[in-house]
Design a protein around this motif. Sequence first.
Motif, PDB file in Angstrom:
ATOM      1  N   ALA A  68       8.042 -29.944  -7.484  1.00 30.47           N
ATOM      2  CA  ALA A  68       7.278 -30.042  -6.243  1.00 30.47           C
ATOM      3  C   ALA A  68       5.894 -29.381  -6.237  1.00 30.47           C
ATOM      4  O   ALA A  68       4.998 -29.857  -5.525  1.00 30.47           O
ATOM      5  CB  ALA A  68       8.097 -29.467  -5.087  1.00 30.47           C
ATOM      6  N   PRO A  69       5.646 -28.273  -6.971  1.00 31.04           N
ATOM      7  CA  PRO A  69       4.407 -27.516  -6.737  1.00 31.04           C
ATOM      8  C   PRO A  69       3.115 -28.324  -6.791  1.00 31.04           C
ATOM      9  O   PRO A  69       2.252 -28.178  -5.918  1.00 31.04           O
ATOM     10  CB  PRO A  69       4.443 -26.453  -7.837  1.00 31.04           C
ATOM     11  N   LEU A  70       2.931 -29.184  -7.790  1.00 28.19           N
ATOM     12  CA  LEU A  70       1.671 -29.917  -7.928  1.00 28.19           C
ATOM     13  C   LEU A  70       1.450 -30.885  -6.776  1.00 28.19           C
ATOM     14  O   LEU A  70       0.381 -30.899  -6.156  1.00 28.19           O
ATOM     15  CB  LEU A  70       1.663 -30.668  -9.268  1.00 28.19           C
ATOM     16  N   LEU A  71       2.439 -31.697  -6.462  1.00 28.71           N
ATOM     17  CA  LEU A  71       2.275 -32.659  -5.376  1.00 28.71           C
ATOM     18  C   LEU A  71       2.164 -31.967  -4.012  1.00 28.71           C
ATOM     19  O   LEU A  71       1.398 -32.403  -3.147  1.00 28.71           O
ATOM     20  CB  LEU A  71       3.443 -33.643  -5.363  1.00 28.71           C
ATOM     21  N   THR A  72       2.907 -30.895  -3.828  1.00 26.57           N
ATOM     22  CA  THR A  72       2.824 -30.155  -2.567  1.00 26.57           C
ATOM     23  C   THR A  72       1.413 -29.634  -2.332  1.00 26.57           C
ATOM     24  O   THR A  72       0.874 -29.720  -1.217  1.00 26.57           O
ATOM     25  CB  THR A  72       3.827 -28.991  -2.568  1.00 26.57           C
ATOM     26  N   GLU A  73       0.790 -29.094  -3.382  1.00 30.59           N
ATOM     27  CA  GLU A  73      -0.566 -28.579  -3.248  1.00 30.59           C
ATOM     28  C   GLU A  73      -1.555 -29.718  -3.021  1.00 30.59           C
ATOM     29  O   GLU A  73      -2.497 -29.585  -2.230  1.00 30.59           O
ATOM     30  CB  GLU A  73      -0.952 -27.790  -4.506  1.00 30.59           C
ATOM     31  N   ALA A  74      -1.354 -30.865  -3.679  1.00 26.87           N
ATOM     32  CA  ALA A  74      -2.253 -32.003  -3.477  1.00 26.87           C
ATOM     33  C   ALA A  74      -2.163 -32.519  -2.045  1.00 26.87           C
ATOM     34  O   ALA A  74      -3.185 -32.858  -1.431  1.00 26.87           O
ATOM     35  CB  ALA A  74      -1.906 -33.114  -4.467  1.00 26.87           C
ATOM     36  N   ILE A  75      -0.956 -32.574  -1.505  1.00 25.57           N
ATOM     37  CA  ILE A  75      -0.777 -33.008  -0.122  1.00 25.57           C
ATOM     38  C   ILE A  75      -1.459 -32.029   0.833  1.00 25.57           C
ATOM     39  O   ILE A  75      -2.135 -32.433   1.788  1.00 25.57           O
ATOM     40  CB  ILE A  75       0.721 -33.146   0.200  1.00 25.57           C
ATOM     41  N   ARG A  76      -1.299 -30.742   0.559  1.00 22.48           N
ATOM     42  CA  ARG A  76      -1.929 -29.725   1.408  1.00 22.48           C
ATOM     43  C   ARG A  76      -3.447 -29.853   1.362  1.00 22.48           C
ATOM     44  O   ARG A  76      -4.119 -29.831   2.402  1.00 22.48           O
ATOM     45  CB  ARG A  76      -1.515 -28.330   0.948  1.00 22.48           C
ATOM     46  N   SER A  77      -4.006 -29.987   0.164  1.00 23.62           N
ATOM     47  CA  SER A  77      -5.466 -30.045   0.043  1.00 23.62           C
ATOM     48  C   SER A  77      -6.034 -31.308   0.669  1.00 23.62           C
ATOM     49  O   SER A  77      -7.178 -31.316   1.144  1.00 23.62           O
ATOM     50  CB  SER A  77      -5.880 -29.961  -1.431  1.00 23.62           C
ATOM     51  N   ALA A  78      -5.244 -32.373   0.696  1.00 23.75           N
ATOM     52  CA  ALA A  78      -5.700 -33.624   1.311  1.00 23.75           C
ATOM     53  C   ALA A  78      -5.520 -33.613   2.828  1.00 23.75           C
ATOM     54  O   ALA A  78      -6.058 -34.492   3.515  1.00 23.75           O
ATOM     55  CB  ALA A  78      -4.933 -34.796   0.718  1.00 23.75           C
ATOM     56  N   GLU A  85     -11.478 -33.381  -5.605  1.00 23.32           N
ATOM     57  CA  GLU A  85     -10.466 -34.426  -5.437  1.00 23.32           C
ATOM     58  C   GLU A  85      -9.399 -34.383  -6.537  1.00 23.32           C
ATOM     59  O   GLU A  85      -8.467 -35.184  -6.514  1.00 23.32           O
ATOM     60  CB  GLU A  85     -11.130 -35.803  -5.453  1.00 23.32           C
ATOM     61  N   VAL A  86      -9.552 -33.472  -7.471  1.00 21.39           N
ATOM     62  CA  VAL A  86      -8.662 -33.416  -8.637  1.00 21.39           C
ATOM     63  C   VAL A  86      -7.663 -32.271  -8.492  1.00 21.39           C
ATOM     64  O   VAL A  86      -8.047 -31.123  -8.240  1.00 21.39           O
ATOM     65  CB  VAL A  86      -9.472 -33.241  -9.934  1.00 21.39           C
ATOM     66  N   SER A  87      -6.391 -32.596  -8.650  1.00 20.90           N
ATOM     67  CA  SER A  87      -5.327 -31.586  -8.679  1.00 20.90           C
ATOM     68  C   SER A  87      -4.625 -31.695 -10.020  1.00 20.90           C
ATOM     69  O   SER A  87      -4.135 -32.768 -10.375  1.00 20.90           O
ATOM     70  CB  SER A  87      -4.314 -31.827  -7.552  1.00 20.90           C
ATOM     71  N   THR A  88      -4.585 -30.593 -10.775  1.00 24.21           N
ATOM     72  CA  THR A  88      -3.995 -30.626 -12.106  1.00 24.21           C
ATOM     73  C   THR A  88      -2.763 -29.734 -12.194  1.00 24.21           C
ATOM     74  O   THR A  88      -2.602 -28.776 -11.419  1.00 24.21           O
ATOM     75  CB  THR A  88      -5.001 -30.163 -13.179  1.00 24.21           C
ATOM     76  N   SER A  89      -1.922 -30.016 -13.184  1.00 25.06           N
ATOM     77  CA  SER A  89      -0.752 -29.173 -13.394  1.00 25.06           C
ATOM     78  C   SER A  89      -1.148 -27.805 -13.936  1.00 25.06           C
ATOM     79  O   SER A  89      -0.362 -26.857 -13.841  1.00 25.06           O
ATOM     80  CB  SER A  89       0.246 -29.851 -14.327  1.00 25.06           C
ATOM     81  N   ALA A  90      -2.372 -27.689 -14.505  1.00 25.49           N
ATOM     82  CA  ALA A  90      -2.859 -26.374 -14.928  1.00 25.49           C
ATOM     83  C   ALA A  90      -3.057 -25.472 -13.714  1.00 25.49           C
ATOM     84  O   ALA A  90      -2.652 -24.297 -13.715  1.00 25.49           O
ATOM     85  CB  ALA A  90      -4.168 -26.520 -15.697  1.00 25.49           C
ATOM     86  N   GLN A  91      -3.663 -26.006 -12.665  1.00 28.06           N
ATOM     87  CA  GLN A  91      -3.833 -25.240 -11.430  1.00 28.06           C
ATOM     88  C   GLN A  91      -2.480 -24.861 -10.838  1.00 28.06           C
ATOM     89  O   GLN A  91      -2.259 -23.718 -10.432  1.00 28.06           O
ATOM     90  CB  GLN A  91      -4.618 -26.072 -10.416  1.00 28.06           C
ATOM     91  N   ALA A  92      -1.577 -25.830 -10.784  1.00 24.77           N
ATOM     92  CA  ALA A  92      -0.260 -25.578 -10.204  1.00 24.77           C
ATOM     93  C   ALA A  92       0.525 -24.569 -11.039  1.00 24.77           C
ATOM     94  O   ALA A  92       1.220 -23.705 -10.500  1.00 24.77           O
ATOM     95  CB  ALA A  92       0.521 -26.889 -10.092  1.00 24.77           C
ATOM     96  N   GLY A  93       0.394 -24.674 -12.361  1.00 28.30           N
ATOM     97  CA  GLY A  93       1.100 -23.748 -13.234  1.00 28.30           C
ATOM     98  C   GLY A  93       0.600 -22.325 -13.089  1.00 28.30           C
ATOM     99  O   GLY A  93       1.384 -21.371 -13.009  1.00 28.30           O
ATOM    100  N   ALA A  94      -0.717 -22.163 -13.057  1.00 29.62           N
ATOM    101  CA  ALA A  94      -1.297 -20.831 -12.891  1.00 29.62           C
ATOM    102  C   ALA A  94      -0.896 -20.235 -11.544  1.00 29.62           C
ATOM    103  O   ALA A  94      -0.572 -19.036 -11.447  1.00 29.62           O
ATOM    104  CB  ALA A  94      -2.817 -20.909 -13.015  1.00 29.62           C
TER     105      ALA A  94
END
Length: 331
Positions: free
Chosen positions: A193-203, A73-82
């Motif tokens: 956009a990258p972090l929120l876009t990925e969180a929306i996709r994963s949800a 359930e956790v999306s971090t900017s570290a994941q998005a940055g990598a």
Amino acid sequence: MSDRLLDLYDAVLADLDGTVYRGGEAVVGAAESLDVARERGVVVRFVTNNASRAPLAVAAHLTGLGIAAQPGEVSTSAQAGAALVAQRLDAGAEVLVLGTDALAAEVAAVGLVPVRAHGDGTQAVLQGLSPELAWRDLAEAAVAIRAGALWVACNVDRTLPTERGLLPGNGSLVAALRVATDREPLVAGKPAAPLLTEAIRSAGAERPLVVGDRLDTDIAGAAVVGADSLLVLTGVSTALDLVRAGPDERPTYVAADIQAITESAATLEIGPKAGWDVRLTADRRVEVSGDGDPLDLLRALCATWWDAGSGPPAFAVEHPALAVLGLTGPR
């Protein structure tokens, strides 16, 4: 159709620092409100610009505060940055990591090689917050960036809200490298956009609601991805910041704290409110009259002032509720 906020959205994308907790203290009611969301079938994602901890550690911290959370359930900017770096480099490329071991692990997880010093093979710099970061780390990054390395910042938050107050955030250290290199980084975290876009996709969300305490990251980020947003006043941004917000930093709703996700959408929405009359005079001063919840006054005031322009408003009469909101009197 019900006008409860949770009935209008299929996912709650909640910021952490200043929204769900402040340092080692949970925001009152956060755990119960998020439990209600899950019970109603609304997906919960914890979306944080803090790149210092892995999702497993973030979930453990939340659980320790009494807030149910799973690593997925956790999306971090570290994941998005990598991920952002990996999109631009070949597998096996060396990435100079400014940040924690958790950030380095995210780099390795996407098939890149994390290093701690600049060398001939360094192709990128990935910068995240670490309490151990030192001048020599910034120096290594400056050399790499000036040599042409890709520079990605996990986030550019100037401050980090804690139970002790606001502390320097990753953006403060990014600013140091901007000055030292005359370069600008790509940004993975909110408001990019990258972090929120990925969180929306994963949800798997089609109607997400972004909940956060910062106009310049959470609310601006929601605008970038086209999502509605709820500003909570438990962290960085204040009522005065909200009134002065530009068009790209204006939330759909405002509330005292995250417990509001269980309340009526109409109550929380920016706009005219019963009990309050807010109008502009001919000389563009704001007249306030009425009585009731000061937050309702704030919602009505924003609607009136935003239609008129921007900047700090001048008030014709200092209504007591304005002082409660921190809009008049000593600041």
